[in-house]
Design an enzyme around this catalytic site. Structure first.
Site, short mmCIF file in Angstrom:
data_model
loop_
_atom_site.label_atom_id
_atom_site.label_comp_id
_atom_site.label_asym_id
_atom_site.label_seq_id
_atom_site.Cartn_x
_atom_site.Cartn_y
_atom_site.Cartn_z
CB SER A 113 -0.97 -0.02 1.19
OG SER A 113 -1.88 1.04 1.08
CG HIS A 114 0.12 3.62 3.27
ND1 HIS A 114 -0.84 2.63 3.32
CD2 HIS A 114 0.59 3.75 4.51
CE1 HIS A 114 -0.93 2.20 4.57
NE2 HIS A 114 -0.07 2.86 5.31
CG ASP A 277 -2.20 4.28 -1.60
OD1 ASP A 277 -2.92 4.21 -2.62
OD2 ASP A 277 -2.16 3.38 -0.73
CG ASP A 279 -2.48 -0.12 -2.76
OD1 ASP A 279 -2.35 1.01 -2.24
OD2 ASP A 279 -3.24 -0.99 -2.30
CG ASP A 281 -5.79 1.33 -1.34
OD1 ASP A 281 -4.84 2.13 -1.21
OD2 ASP A 281 -5.90 0.29 -0.66
NE ARG A 282 -3.86 4.50 3.06
CZ ARG A 282 -3.31 4.62 4.24
NH1 ARG A 282 -2.58 5.69 4.53
NH2 ARG A 282 -3.47 3.69 5.17
CE LYS A 376 -7.44 2.27 1.90
NZ LYS A 376 -7.55 1.40 3.06
#
Ligand code: G1P
Ligand code: ZN
Length: 541
Positions: A113-114, A277, A279, A281-282, A376
């Protein structure tokens, strides 16, 4: 090409959370580590024989090598088909979309992710279910249990697949379908949003800046904002996914997306700014001189979603994580729809969406999404904002002012204290839990404690119960703070302190100033410095 069975010993895998297993990249690169975990995932979901799986990741270091290993193992375990993003790339929401629309048996997403990427940074892997959402706890528990007993894995002894060419090829008996990672996702966004109206707004002079932070959303944002909506080239910055994210920390918040923030707060700010981010999703939304907190973004979207074609019939209901501000609750009340409060993490939203109870959800941690996928979705949130601006003709600051004048302003902030020794963080939490019963009725600064508890959640859909999801202290009048330990870090513990206060009169205060009394009261109760030696937060959002 032969399938080999390699004998191995159980790995020291941490229990995967709903965001999957995250470790230092070098751990995943260690002998048999990734292989063992992948075999445990396959076994934990009941085997993959005859199944169709989506595979892809955010392009961070080891993404390509790990994808080859997963494909060779899927083939040896009897999977019938793998749908892989070209060059092993897929944003998390795009993977969720493919899993759903291609009616597959699930997918494997490679991402931390982030978290920063690179040989000395973080890597991660997770399994998503046929609904497109992260594996629920029952499944992650089964995977974890399997990591403890596994003594062999199956892998095809084959040359790597050329993942650069779109089309179908074979790996042993398994078909490998290499797809454009962006195309199906762009189609989905076209269905949900009024591209013509957004395109006209951009042609009419709205300047847009999208900072992809050298991570996965570059190709998606370019295809949508520049190619489909006509924004000039250069609208998307840091648009090429790099294995180390160009050294950036791809977390879209004011601290890490500081280049974007500087531009948006400067004299030549574009009309709209956003970042996503690692991947995809943010999201972070910013107007000229106007940072939109994720909790406010969720509330504004709830109030205006019906302006986007995909949501024209209104929302079924909304959901937010417990630490997220109650701004959206006030909108839901005005709309007469249900508002659910869930523990931190996206999996709780998935159940509510699968059950048709909510169509919009979000978290204070820069995550917003809807039932179009089961993750998300950063680019989705950006398009939702652009659609709302196009439909109302209002700027980001105007939308915020209108919103606050109507609903009041939930001043909100999160303070993160990072890399705390785990024992100290645990001791802080247990000492805090020990104090809870004595807090109600106590005066702390200008406040009187109304309730203090350790949040537990009963899932209305599957009846599961989740305990210890964050300590919350609510003051008379509604101001509150929440404390919990992060479940996604890879070194030490991260303490998150969430602060909130509703004000219906003063709408233009600086949030840290507006929250100063709440911050002082929280510090008074928790004693963060005394417990951890950390005097000040490392990240404030
Ligand atoms: C963080 C966020 C949480 C989010 C998760 C995955 O988890 O706080 O809202 O769902 O990342 O993106 P945490 O580190 O707080 O456990
Ligand atoms: Zn992410």
């Amino acid at each position: 090409m032969t399938a080999k069975t390699i004998t191995t010993t159980p790995i020291d895998g941490q229990k995967p959370g709903t965001s999957g297993l995250r470790k230092k990249t070098r751990v995943f690169m260690g002998a048999h580590y990734l292989e063992n975990f992948v075999q445990a995932m396959f076994d934990g979901v009941g085997g993959v024989e005859g199944k169709v799986l989506v595979v892809g990741g955010d392009g961070r270091f080891h993404n390509d090598t790990a994808t080859q290993t997963i494909l060779a193992m899927a083939a040896a375990n009897g999977a019938s088909r793998a749908i892989v993003g070209q060059n092993a790339l897929l944003s998390t929401p795009a993977a969720s979309n493919l899993i759903r629309t291609r009616k597959t048996d699930g997918g494997i997403i490679l991402s931390a992710s982030h978290n920063p990427g690179g040989e000395d940074e973080d890597f991660g892997i997770k399994f998503n279910m046929p609904n497109g959402g992260p594996a629920p706890e029952g499944v992650t528990n089964a995977i974890f249990a399997r990591t403890k007993t596994l003594d062999a894995y199956h892998i095809l002894d084959a040359a790597p697949v050329d993942l650069s060419q779109i089309g179908t090829t074979r790996l042993g008996e398994m078909e490998v379908e290499i797809v454009d990672p962006v195309a199906a996702y762009v189609d989905l966004m076209r269905d949900l949003f009024d591209f013509d109206a957004i395109g006209r707004m951009i042609a009419g002079g709205l300047a847009v800046r999208f900072d992809a932070m050298c991570a996965i959303t570059g190709p998606y944002a370019r295809a949508i904002l520049q190619d489909a909506l006509g924004a000039p080239s250069g609208t998307v910055t840091h648009g090429t996914p790099l294995p180390d994210f160009g050294g950036m920390h791809p977390d879209p918040n004011p601290t890490w997306a500081h280049e974007l923030m500087d531009e948006m707060m400067g004299p030549n700010a574009p009309g709209f700014g956003a970042a996503s981010d690692g991947d995809g999703d943010r999201n972070m939304i910013v107007g000229p001189n106007c940072y939109v907190s994720p909790s406010d973004s969720l509330a504004v979207i709830a109030a205006n979603a019906h302006l986007a074609p995909g949501y024209k019939d209104g929302l079924k209901g909304v959901a937010r994580s417990m630490p997220t501000s109650a701004a959206v609750d006030r909108v839901a009340e005005a709309l007469g729809i249900d508002c659910y409060e869930t523990p931190t993490g996206w999996k709780f939203f998935g159940n509510l969406m699968d059950d048709g109870r909510v169509s919009l959800c979000g978290e204070e941690s820069f995550g917003t999404g809807s039932d179009h996928v089961r993750e998300k979705d950063g680019v989705w949130a950006v398009l939702m904002w652009l659609n709302i601006m196009a439909a109302t003709g209002k700027s980001v600051p105007e939308l915020m002012q209108d919103h606050w004048s109507r609903f009041g302003r939930n001043y909100y902030s999160r303070h993160d204290f990072e890399a705390i020794e785990t024992e100290k963080a645990d001791a802080l939490m247990s000492s805090l839990r020990g104090k809870l019963a004595g807090l109600p009725g106590q005066s702390i600064g200008p406040f009187v404690v109304e309730t203090a508890d350790d949040y537990a959640y009963l899932d209305p859909v599957d009846g599961s119960r989740s305990e210890q999801q964050g300590v919350r202290v609510v003051f008379e009048g509604g101001a509150r703070f929440v404390v919990r330990l992060s479940g996604t870090g890879t070194s030490g513990a991260t303490l998150r302190l969430y602060l909130e206060r509703l004000d219906t009169e003063h709408l233009d205060l600086e949030p840290q100033a507006a929250l100063a009394d709440v911050i002082a009261a929280a510090q008074d109760v928790i004693g963060i410095a005394a417990h951890t030696g950390h005097d000040a937060p490392d990240v404030i959002t």
